[in-house]
Design a protein around this motif. Structure first.
Motif, PDB file in Angstrom:
ATOM      1  N   ILE A 191      31.991  38.982  38.507  1.00 40.74           N
ATOM      2  CA  ILE A 191      32.125  38.957  39.838  1.00 40.74           C
ATOM      3  C   ILE A 191      30.847  38.290  40.623  1.00 40.74           C
ATOM      4  CG2 ILE A 191      32.225  40.674  41.901  1.00 40.74           C
ATOM      5  CD1 ILE A 191      33.300  42.642  40.014  1.00 40.74           C
ATOM      6  N   TYR A 209      37.768  45.392  38.964  1.00 40.61           N
ATOM      7  CA  TYR A 209      38.191  43.975  38.509  1.00 40.61           C
ATOM      8  C   TYR A 209      39.796  43.663  38.986  1.00 40.61           C
ATOM      9  CZ  TYR A 209      34.128  43.181  35.279  1.00 40.61           C
ATOM     10  OH  TYR A 209      33.080  42.834  34.957  1.00 40.61           O
ATOM     11  N   LYS A 214      39.833  40.825  42.736  1.00 42.08           N
ATOM     12  CA  LYS A 214      40.113  39.358  42.628  1.00 42.08           C
ATOM     13  C   LYS A 214      41.027  38.927  43.729  1.00 42.08           C
ATOM     14  CE  LYS A 214      44.729  40.246  40.069  1.00 42.08           C
ATOM     15  NZ  LYS A 214      44.563  41.621  40.262  1.00 42.08           N
ATOM     16  N   LYS A 246      33.976  42.371  48.746  1.00 39.28           N
ATOM     17  CA  LYS A 246      33.977  42.481  47.381  1.00 39.28           C
ATOM     18  C   LYS A 246      32.948  43.829  47.321  1.00 39.28           C
ATOM     19  CE  LYS A 246      34.310  37.830  45.765  1.00 39.28           C
ATOM     20  NZ  LYS A 246      33.605  36.563  45.186  1.00 39.28           N
TER      21      LYS A 246
END
Length: 234
Positions: A115, A173, A177, A185
Protein backbone atom coordinates in the motif's frame (compact mmCIF):
# COMPACT_ATOMS: atom_id res chain seq x y z
CA UNK A 1 16.64 -26.21 20.20
CA UNK A 2 17.82 -28.36 23.13
CA UNK A 3 21.38 -27.10 22.90
CA UNK A 4 20.48 -23.41 23.38
CA UNK A 5 21.40 -23.38 27.08
CA UNK A 6 24.68 -25.09 26.34
CA UNK A 7 25.41 -22.53 23.65
CA UNK A 8 24.76 -19.70 26.08
CA UNK A 9 27.20 -21.17 28.55
CA UNK A 10 29.76 -21.66 25.81
CA UNK A 11 29.47 -18.04 24.76
CA UNK A 12 29.74 -16.64 28.26
CA UNK A 13 32.95 -18.53 28.86
CA UNK A 14 35.20 -16.77 26.37
CA UNK A 15 37.79 -19.29 25.44
CA UNK A 16 41.40 -18.62 24.52
CA UNK A 17 42.17 -20.06 21.13
CA UNK A 18 43.31 -18.97 17.70
CA UNK A 19 39.98 -17.94 16.22
CA UNK A 20 40.10 -19.42 12.74
CA UNK A 21 36.77 -20.70 11.41
CA UNK A 22 37.81 -24.32 12.00
CA UNK A 23 38.84 -23.61 15.57
CA UNK A 24 35.60 -21.76 16.32
CA UNK A 25 33.67 -24.79 15.03
CA UNK A 26 35.80 -27.15 17.10
CA UNK A 27 35.27 -25.00 20.19
CA UNK A 28 31.49 -25.17 19.92
CA UNK A 29 31.46 -28.87 19.13
CA UNK A 30 33.43 -29.43 22.31
CA UNK A 31 30.87 -27.42 24.27
CA UNK A 32 27.78 -29.23 22.93
CA UNK A 33 27.36 -32.82 24.22
CA UNK A 34 25.85 -34.24 21.01
CA UNK A 35 27.92 -36.46 18.75
CA UNK A 36 25.85 -35.71 15.63
CA UNK A 37 25.92 -31.91 15.90
CA UNK A 38 26.89 -30.06 12.71
CA UNK A 39 28.25 -26.51 12.71
CA UNK A 40 28.93 -24.30 9.71
CA UNK A 41 30.33 -20.78 9.45
CA UNK A 42 27.82 -18.80 7.36
CA UNK A 43 29.75 -15.56 7.17
CA UNK A 44 32.62 -13.63 8.69
CA UNK A 45 32.93 -9.86 8.60
CA UNK A 46 35.61 -7.57 9.92
CA UNK A 47 34.02 -4.90 12.11
CA UNK A 48 37.26 -3.12 12.96
CA UNK A 49 40.97 -3.82 12.82
CA UNK A 50 40.75 -6.06 15.89
CA UNK A 51 37.19 -7.39 15.81
CA UNK A 52 35.40 -9.92 13.57
CA UNK A 53 31.68 -10.76 13.46
CA UNK A 54 31.04 -14.45 12.77
CA UNK A 55 27.66 -16.06 11.99
CA UNK A 56 27.22 -19.81 12.57
CA UNK A 57 24.56 -22.36 11.69
CA UNK A 58 24.09 -25.24 14.14
CA UNK A 59 21.92 -28.29 13.56
CA UNK A 60 21.36 -31.68 15.13
CA UNK A 61 19.58 -32.93 11.98
CA UNK A 62 16.12 -31.89 13.15
CA UNK A 63 16.51 -28.58 14.96
CA UNK A 64 18.34 -25.58 13.55
CA UNK A 65 19.81 -22.52 15.19
CA UNK A 66 21.76 -19.55 13.87
CA UNK A 67 24.00 -17.69 16.29
CA UNK A 68 26.46 -14.84 15.95
CA UNK A 69 29.61 -14.13 17.93
CA UNK A 70 32.48 -11.67 17.97
CA UNK A 71 36.11 -12.74 18.01
CA UNK A 72 39.16 -10.75 19.00
CA UNK A 73 42.56 -12.42 19.10
CA UNK A 74 42.18 -15.61 21.10
CA UNK A 75 38.79 -14.67 22.56
CA UNK A 76 35.13 -14.87 21.59
CA UNK A 77 32.28 -12.72 22.92
CA UNK A 78 28.47 -12.99 22.69
CA UNK A 79 28.13 -9.28 21.87
CA UNK A 80 30.04 -6.02 21.57
CA UNK A 81 28.83 -2.56 22.59
CA UNK A 82 29.72 0.63 20.77
CA UNK A 83 30.64 2.95 23.64
CA UNK A 84 30.05 6.04 21.51
CA UNK A 85 26.39 5.18 20.90
CA UNK A 86 25.70 2.62 23.64
CA UNK A 87 24.26 0.33 20.98
CA UNK A 88 24.70 -3.41 20.55
CA UNK A 89 26.76 -4.10 17.45
CA UNK A 90 25.14 -7.54 17.22
CA UNK A 91 21.67 -5.98 17.02
CA UNK A 92 22.89 -3.65 14.27
CA UNK A 93 24.52 -6.46 12.28
CA UNK A 94 21.51 -8.75 12.66
CA UNK A 95 19.19 -6.00 11.44
CA UNK A 96 21.37 -5.52 8.36
CA UNK A 97 21.06 -9.24 7.62
CA UNK A 98 17.31 -9.24 8.22
CA UNK A 99 16.92 -6.32 5.82
CA UNK A 100 18.88 -8.25 3.19
CA UNK A 101 16.50 -11.18 3.65
CA UNK A 102 13.46 -8.91 3.52
CA UNK A 103 14.76 -7.26 0.36
CA UNK A 104 14.67 -10.55 -1.52
CA UNK A 105 11.00 -11.02 -0.64
CA UNK A 106 10.03 -7.38 -1.06
CA UNK A 107 11.48 -7.10 -4.56
CA UNK A 108 9.33 -10.04 -5.70
CA UNK A 109 6.19 -8.97 -3.82
CA UNK A 110 2.83 -8.76 -5.58
CA UNK A 111 2.12 -4.98 -5.82
CA UNK A 112 -1.42 -5.52 -4.50
CA UNK A 113 0.10 -6.25 -1.08
CA UNK A 114 2.12 -3.01 -0.98
CA UNK A 115 0.00 0.00 0.00
CA UNK A 116 1.64 3.22 -1.19
CA UNK A 117 0.81 6.48 0.58
CA UNK A 118 2.56 9.65 -0.57
CA UNK A 119 4.21 10.05 -3.96
CA UNK A 120 6.68 12.89 -3.58
CA UNK A 121 9.80 12.11 -5.67
CA UNK A 122 11.82 14.44 -3.42
CA UNK A 123 11.15 12.30 -0.34
CA UNK A 124 12.59 8.97 0.73
CA UNK A 125 10.19 6.07 1.24
CA UNK A 126 9.64 4.37 4.58
CA UNK A 127 8.39 0.75 4.48
CA UNK A 128 6.28 -0.29 7.48
CA UNK A 129 5.25 -3.86 8.27
CA UNK A 130 2.13 -3.59 10.39
CA UNK A 131 -0.66 -5.40 12.25
CA UNK A 132 -4.21 -3.99 12.73
CA UNK A 133 -4.37 -5.37 16.29
CA UNK A 134 -0.92 -4.25 17.41
CA UNK A 135 -1.17 -1.30 19.86
CA UNK A 136 2.27 -0.07 18.81
CA UNK A 137 1.19 -0.14 15.16
CA UNK A 138 -1.92 1.87 16.06
CA UNK A 139 0.27 4.47 17.75
CA UNK A 140 2.42 4.54 14.61
CA UNK A 141 -0.68 5.04 12.47
CA UNK A 142 -1.85 7.91 14.69
CA UNK A 143 1.17 9.91 13.55
CA UNK A 144 1.07 8.99 9.87
CA UNK A 145 0.16 12.50 8.70
CA UNK A 146 3.27 13.89 10.39
CA UNK A 147 5.40 11.08 8.96
CA UNK A 148 4.13 11.91 5.48
CA UNK A 149 5.65 15.38 5.83
CA UNK A 150 9.06 13.67 5.81
CA UNK A 151 8.55 10.41 3.90
CA UNK A 152 6.47 8.56 1.40
CA UNK A 153 5.14 5.41 3.09
CA UNK A 154 4.59 1.86 1.92
CA UNK A 155 2.69 -0.54 4.18
CA UNK A 156 2.57 -4.33 4.19
CA UNK A 157 0.40 -6.20 6.66
CA UNK A 158 2.20 -8.99 8.49
CA UNK A 159 0.07 -9.55 11.60
CA UNK A 160 1.66 -11.14 14.65
CA UNK A 161 -1.86 -11.75 15.99
CA UNK A 162 -4.04 -14.49 14.60
CA UNK A 163 -7.29 -14.89 12.68
CA UNK A 164 -9.12 -11.65 13.47
CA UNK A 165 -6.05 -9.59 12.59
CA UNK A 166 -5.50 -11.59 9.41
CA UNK A 167 -9.15 -10.98 8.47
CA UNK A 168 -8.81 -7.22 9.09
CA UNK A 169 -5.68 -7.14 6.95
CA UNK A 170 -7.51 -8.90 4.12
CA UNK A 171 -10.36 -6.40 4.29
CA UNK A 172 -7.95 -3.46 4.22
CA UNK A 173 -6.41 -4.83 1.04
CA UNK A 174 -9.85 -5.61 -0.38
CA UNK A 175 -11.20 -2.07 -0.07
CA UNK A 176 -8.08 0.03 -0.37
CA UNK A 177 -7.55 -0.89 -4.01
CA UNK A 178 -10.51 1.35 -4.89
CA UNK A 179 -9.27 4.34 -2.85
CA UNK A 180 -8.51 7.37 -5.01
CA UNK A 181 -6.55 9.49 -2.52
CA UNK A 182 -4.09 9.04 0.32
CA UNK A 183 -6.72 10.37 2.74
CA UNK A 184 -9.14 7.64 1.65
CA UNK A 185 -6.45 4.98 2.09
CA UNK A 186 -5.66 6.19 5.61
CA UNK A 187 -9.38 6.27 6.47
CA UNK A 188 -9.80 2.62 5.41
CA UNK A 189 -6.73 1.53 7.37
CA UNK A 190 -7.89 3.39 10.49
CA UNK A 191 -11.34 1.82 10.24
CA UNK A 192 -9.93 -1.66 10.74
CA UNK A 193 -7.36 -0.57 13.32
CA UNK A 194 -10.07 0.99 15.49
CA UNK A 195 -12.87 -1.56 15.26
CA UNK A 196 -13.62 -5.19 14.63
CA UNK A 197 -14.21 -6.70 11.20
CA UNK A 198 -18.01 -6.84 10.78
CA UNK A 199 -17.70 -8.59 7.44
CA UNK A 200 -17.06 -12.32 7.39
CA UNK A 201 -13.79 -13.43 5.79
CA UNK A 202 -13.51 -17.03 4.67
CA UNK A 203 -10.56 -19.25 5.52
CA UNK A 204 -9.17 -19.13 2.00
CA UNK A 205 -8.74 -15.35 2.16
CA UNK A 206 -7.35 -15.50 5.68
CA UNK A 207 -4.80 -18.00 4.39
CA UNK A 208 -3.66 -15.53 1.75
CA UNK A 209 -2.60 -13.06 4.44
CA UNK A 210 -1.07 -15.82 6.52
CA UNK A 211 1.05 -16.83 3.52
CA UNK A 212 2.04 -13.18 3.04
CA UNK A 213 3.18 -12.73 6.64
CA UNK A 214 5.01 -16.05 6.81
CA UNK A 215 7.33 -14.96 4.01
CA UNK A 216 8.47 -11.98 6.05
CA UNK A 217 8.58 -13.90 9.33
CA UNK A 218 10.94 -16.35 7.66
CA UNK A 219 13.05 -13.40 6.49
CA UNK A 220 13.49 -12.37 10.12
CA UNK A 221 10.65 -10.06 11.12
CA UNK A 222 9.44 -11.13 14.57
CA UNK A 223 7.44 -8.11 15.65
CA UNK A 224 5.46 -5.12 14.43
CA UNK A 225 5.75 -2.36 13.54
CA UNK A 226 8.95 -3.13 11.68
CA UNK A 227 10.25 -0.09 9.81
CA UNK A 228 12.98 0.11 7.19
CA UNK A 229 13.88 2.66 4.53
CA UNK A 230 13.14 1.36 1.05
CA UNK A 231 16.66 2.33 -0.04
CA UNK A 232 17.93 -0.30 2.43
CA UNK A 233 15.89 -2.96 0.60
CA UNK A 234 17.63 -2.42 -2.73
Amino acid sequence: MKTSIVLSLALLASAAFSATNDEIITHFKNQIPLSHIQIKVLSRQQISKDLDYVSLHITDGQNNQNISIFTHGDYIFPDAIDLKTGMSIKDKMQRVQINKNIAKVFKAEDPKYIISIGHDPQKETLVIFSDPECPFCKKELDGIENDLKKYNIKMIFTPVHDRSSLAKSYLIYKYIKDAKTDAQKIKIIRKYFESGANEQVNNSNVQKIDTLRQKYFQAGINGTPYKVMEKDLQ
